[in-house]
Design a protein around this motif. Structure first.
Motif, mmCIF file in Angstrom:
data_model
loop_
_atom_site.group_PDB
_atom_site.id
_atom_site.type_symbol
_atom_site.label_atom_id
_atom_site.label_comp_id
_atom_site.label_asym_id
_atom_site.label_seq_id
_atom_site.Cartn_x
_atom_site.Cartn_y
_atom_site.Cartn_z
ATOM 1 N N ILE A 1 2.880 10.928 -1.904
ATOM 2 C CA ILE A 1 2.367 10.670 -3.315
ATOM 3 C C ILE A 1 1.450 11.425 -3.586
ATOM 4 O O ILE A 1 1.836 12.720 -3.974
ATOM 5 N N ASP A 2 2.149 10.897 -5.397
ATOM 6 C CA ASP A 2 2.184 11.305 -6.547
ATOM 7 C C ASP A 2 0.904 12.368 -6.949
ATOM 8 O O ASP A 2 0.707 13.260 -7.146
ATOM 9 N N LYS A 3 -0.216 10.851 -7.151
ATOM 10 C CA LYS A 3 -1.406 11.658 -8.035
ATOM 11 C C LYS A 3 -2.561 10.881 -7.107
ATOM 12 O O LYS A 3 -2.220 9.738 -6.784
ATOM 13 N N PHE A 4 -3.632 11.044 -7.414
ATOM 14 C CA PHE A 4 -5.242 10.426 -7.086
ATOM 15 C C PHE A 4 -5.155 10.138 -8.618
ATOM 16 O O PHE A 4 -5.685 11.591 -9.267
ATOM 17 N N VAL A 5 -6.559 8.734 -8.916
ATOM 18 C CA VAL A 5 -6.369 9.029 -10.167
ATOM 19 C C VAL A 5 -8.062 8.232 -9.994
ATOM 20 O O VAL A 5 -7.448 7.367 -9.869
ATOM 21 N N GLY A 6 -8.600 9.192 -10.010
ATOM 22 C CA GLY A 6 -10.085 8.082 -9.482
ATOM 23 C C GLY A 6 -10.134 7.837 -8.248
ATOM 24 O O GLY A 6 -9.554 8.087 -7.871
ATOM 25 N N ASP A 7 -9.838 6.002 -8.457
ATOM 26 C CA ASP A 7 -9.727 5.664 -7.002
ATOM 27 C C ASP A 7 -8.519 5.162 -6.950
ATOM 28 O O ASP A 7 -8.334 4.215 -6.282
ATOM 29 N N ALA A 8 -7.707 5.561 -7.725
ATOM 30 C CA ALA A 8 -6.384 5.320 -7.899
ATOM 31 C C ALA A 8 -4.988 5.957 -6.892
ATOM 32 O O ALA A 8 -5.289 7.078 -7.295
ATOM 33 N N ILE A 9 -4.381 5.611 -6.470
ATOM 34 C CA ILE A 9 -3.266 5.642 -5.836
ATOM 35 C C ILE A 9 -1.578 5.822 -6.342
ATOM 36 O O ILE A 9 -1.527 4.837 -6.611
ATOM 37 N N VAL A 10 -1.407 6.698 -6.582
ATOM 38 C CA VAL A 10 0.101 6.872 -7.020
ATOM 39 C C VAL A 10 1.044 7.152 -5.860
ATOM 40 O O VAL A 10 0.870 8.719 -5.829
ATOM 41 N N ALA A 11 2.401 6.410 -5.575
ATOM 42 C CA ALA A 11 2.863 7.049 -4.833
ATOM 43 C C ALA A 11 4.603 6.211 -5.052
ATOM 44 O O ALA A 11 4.751 5.418 -5.893
ATOM 45 N N PHE A 12 5.644 7.014 -4.127
ATOM 46 C CA PHE A 12 7.029 6.311 -4.408
ATOM 47 C C PHE A 12 7.713 6.983 -3.412
ATOM 48 O O PHE A 12 7.284 7.622 -2.760
ATOM 49 N N TRP A 13 8.561 6.090 -3.065
ATOM 50 C CA TRP A 13 9.518 6.043 -1.661
ATOM 51 C C TRP A 13 10.844 6.405 -2.966
ATOM 52 O O TRP A 13 11.548 5.994 -3.894
ATOM 53 N N GLY A 14 11.857 7.328 -2.078
ATOM 54 C CA GLY A 14 12.809 7.789 -3.036
ATOM 55 C C GLY A 14 13.273 8.998 -3.031
ATOM 56 O O GLY A 14 14.733 9.372 -3.695
ATOM 57 N N ALA A 15 12.046 9.728 -3.287
ATOM 58 C CA ALA A 15 12.111 11.145 -3.817
ATOM 59 C C ALA A 15 11.072 12.001 -3.198
ATOM 60 O O ALA A 15 9.549 11.046 -2.964
ATOM 61 N N PRO A 16 11.253 13.138 -2.593
ATOM 62 C CA PRO A 16 12.587 13.804 -2.787
ATOM 63 C C PRO A 16 13.707 13.854 -1.968
ATOM 64 O O PRO A 16 14.235 13.980 -1.669
#
Length: 691
Positions: free
Chosen positions: A493-508
């Motif tokens: 989970i990268d961050k929460f921006v209001g009701d949005a979620i930013v996530a990524f796969w491949g790191a760390p």
């Protein structure tokens, strides 16, 4: 919210340089009363070891062994002392006289007569006359006639219960009373051995005893009249290879007992004149003592050599003549050193440096514990009370006490850090990072990652139409559900921006199946969002729209970014922006999930259908987008894919035929109908520009 927690967890996981004062304050604040009390108690015990180790069982034996090593290594190597000569009964003398005990007194009387005429400075006789001999009268007469100050050995049962009994003491006292004159007087030959039977120190001077032999033979300054420090034992200097000259000349008493005229005496007088003469026994297994040097083998004989009592008196006399008195460290200094070594151990446990510097600090302190006592021994400091081994134990206990306390705090912090990381990273990834914090890069690094952006339609309207408490409750529940999806599928989970979620796969950390995980998570997040919308529909809140998701794969710079006081573990790059634009494009394309063709190629899914080539808002590079349609049959998905492929290839007839058939079949499907509409408005291979 996410930034602060994951950053805290990351910094807790990775060792950082923390000032020692700050670490101490943190330790004190976080230990708690009971554990703090135990730590203090442990430190007190460590200090007591570092101060009183000489008085402790087993540890005291180690201290004595270390002192003996210091006394041996730092003992002065000297040539023969011309001020003192020993005249001894040896085993050959006893063999020749046929008298072993009491010693032949005729030989002693004759030797004294000759020695007295040779003008020695003083004579000390380390022979206790505690039993009668037929030739007593001859010796008594000679003792009364002595012109040289002569000192006769005296011992009492109270101070030597194992060497003389009551009747012997009474006989000795009567004997001495008969021969005492202004020149002939009694002297104490008392020795004190330590618990291991080794003579290391000058004895005490009980008031009921005559002066100690060394004190009696030569003047002693009043300040050291009752000196009880260490005996300075001397080591003979080597005069030739494999040969040593003894520190004190040892002449058999037979040499001086033979009849001598004036000329003969003159020839021997150079051995005695102006010197202190010590007379006693040098007999095997009699009057032999262990000294510090006895612990080590003699380099010439290879044996553990003992020392006759007469020679011990000689070393004490030489020390007194040289005025070479050792002074012990005062009590306050010993207390201060004990506290310092314990603190050094504790601070070493808290030191926050690179491993090589920690090793240097450790070796430096160990060198101090070994070398400093030797240095003191070589600079006239009495180290028989120096707790060198106790310092080492105190240091270790201080290290253990503070180290244990620090590890207790560290384990709590580690548990907190792992818990914090676990809120933003998969459990297995969090565990790996705790084991190897370097994997959570604190600098930017290029990674190929799968990026996911989400958005909840209608949330802004919801936030204005209901109470803040309700908004917070619904938002937290919604984000919890989507966060669980990310973590269950191994994402970060990268961050929460209001009701949005930013996530990524491949790191760390990266996995071979990151693409499959990311695609599955994107679809699951859309489904969970739909479930959430259904669950809250019965509540008194405005209707909530669908959850839209965008997924793209590409290179990004991943690491911690920010100012000196606040950093954020995140990903930066065009791939993140493309995923965000794909999420926004869902609204135009009438879809819930959009996956770029690059991500779809590694998603490992067969339920994706193409949504055509589009130019995303704010982007110049077109993107081929796909959306998951598990609700369609494989045949339907194939026909849609063939239609898009025909358009791309410029096969107009095939495209028109396919589009006409699909328009009839999917007339109620907004996404497919808008796809056909866009394809109709574009030429072969062109992208549709989204407004």
């Amino acid at each position: 919210m996410a930034t602060t927690a994951i950053d805290t967890a990351a910094q807790e996981a990775r060792p950082a340089t923390v000032p020692i004062g700050k670490r101490i304050r943190r330790l004190v604040m976080q230990l708690g009363p009971s554990r703090m009390a135990m730590t203090i108690l442990f430190l007190i015990v460590a200090t007591l070891f570092a101060r009183f180790s000489w008085q402790m069982p087993l540890v005291g034996d180690a201290e004595r062994a270390l002192y003996d090593a210091r006394a041996m290594v730092m003992a002065p190597h000297v040539g023969q002392d011309k001020r003192i000569v020993m005249v001894t009964y040896n085993d050959e003398t006893l063999f020749n006289t046929g008298i072993r005990s009491p010693l032949d007194r005729t030989i002693l009387a004759n030797a004294l007569a000759n020695l007295d005429a040779m003008e020695p400075k003083a004579i000390g006789i380390d022979i206790v006359f505690d039993s009668p001999r037929p030739d007593d009268d001859l010796l008594k007469a000679q003792l009364r006639a002595m012109k040289t100050p002569t000192w006769l050995a005296y011992a009492e049962q109270a101070s030597n219960p194992n060497t003389i009994f009551y009747e012997q003491q009474k006989y000795l006292e009567a004997y001495l009373a008969e021969v005492t004159t202004a020149k002939t007087k009694p002297t104490s030959v008392l020795f004190r051995t330590d618990g291991d039977g080794v003579i290391r120190n000058w004895p005490d001077r009980p008031k009921n005893l005559p002066p100690l032999m060394a004190n009696a033979l030569a003047p002693v300054d009043p300040a050291h009249a009752n000196y009880q420090g260490n005996i300075r034992f001397l080591v003979p200097a080597r005069v030739a290879k494999g040969q040593e000259e003894p520190v004190f000349a040892n002449i058999p008493i037979d040499t001086f007992a033979m009849p001598m005229d004036a000329e003969t005496r003159a020839g021997f007088s150079e051995l005695v004149k102006g010197r202190y003469v010590l007379i006693g026994g040098d007999v095997i297994d009699n009057d032999q003592f262990n000294i510090p040097l006895s612990r080590f083998t003699d380099p010439i004989t290879g044996q553990h050599e003992t020392m006759i009592g007469l020679e011990v008196h000689a070393h004490m006399l030489a020390q007194q003549l040289d005025n070479d008195w050792s002074n012990p460290l005062p009590g306050p200094a010993l207390w201060a050193l004990a506290i310092l070594v314990v603190l050094a151990g504790g601070l070493t446990a808290l030191v926050d440096m690179r491993a090589r510097w920690v090793a240097v600090a450790f070796l430096g302190q160990m060198t101090f514990f070994v070398a400093f006592p030797f240095w003191l021994q070589g600079h006239s400091v009495d180290t028989t009370t120096l707790p060198a081994f106790g310092w080492a134990i105190g240091w270790l206990l201080g290290y253990a006490a503070i180290g244990t306390a620090a590890r207790t705090i560290g384990s709590r912090q580690r548990a907190f850090a792992q818990s914090a990381l676990g809120k933003y990273l998969p459990a297995d990834v969090a565990a790996q990072i705790m084991r190897d914090p370097d994997q959570l890069s604190l600098h930017g690094e290029r990674r190929n990652i799968f990026c996911v952006f989400t958005d909840l339609e209608g949330f802004t309207k919801l936030s204005h139409a209901t109470t803040p408490e309700t908004v917070a409750r619904l938002l937290n529940e919604y984000l919890d559900r989507l966060s669980d999806v990310v973590l269950e599928h191994g994402g970060t989970i990268d961050k929460f921006v209001g009701d949005a979620i930013v996530a990524f796969w491949g790191a760390p950390l990266s996995r071979p199946d990151d693409g499959e995980r990311a695609a599955a998570a994107a679809i699951a997040m859309n489904e969970v969002g739909e479930k959430f919308r259904t669950d809250v529909a019965g509540e008194d809140v405005p209707p909530i729209g669908m959850t839209r998701v965008g997924l793209h794969v590409g290179d990004a710079i991943v690491g911690n970014f920010g100012g000196e006081d606040r950093i954020q573990y995140t990903a930066l790059g065009d791939s993140m922006n493309t995923a965000s634009r794909l999420e926004s494009a869902n609204k135009s394309l009438k879809t819930g999930v959009l996956i770029s063709a690059e991500a779809a190629a590694r998603a490992g899914r067969d339920d994706l259908v193409p949504m055509g080539r589009v130019t995303l808002r704010g982007r110049a590079q077109p993107v081929d987008a796909l959306t998951p349609r598990p609700d369609l049959s494989p045949g339907q998905r194939t026909r849609i894919a063939e239609m898009v492929a025909a358009h791309t290839a410029g096969n107009k007839n095939a495209y028109v035929t396919a589009a006409t058939a699909l328009a009839q079949e999917f007339s109620q499907d907004p996404a497919i109908m808008f796809l056909i509409e866009r394809l109709n408005e574009t030429e072969s291979g062109e992208s549709y520009v989204l407004s």
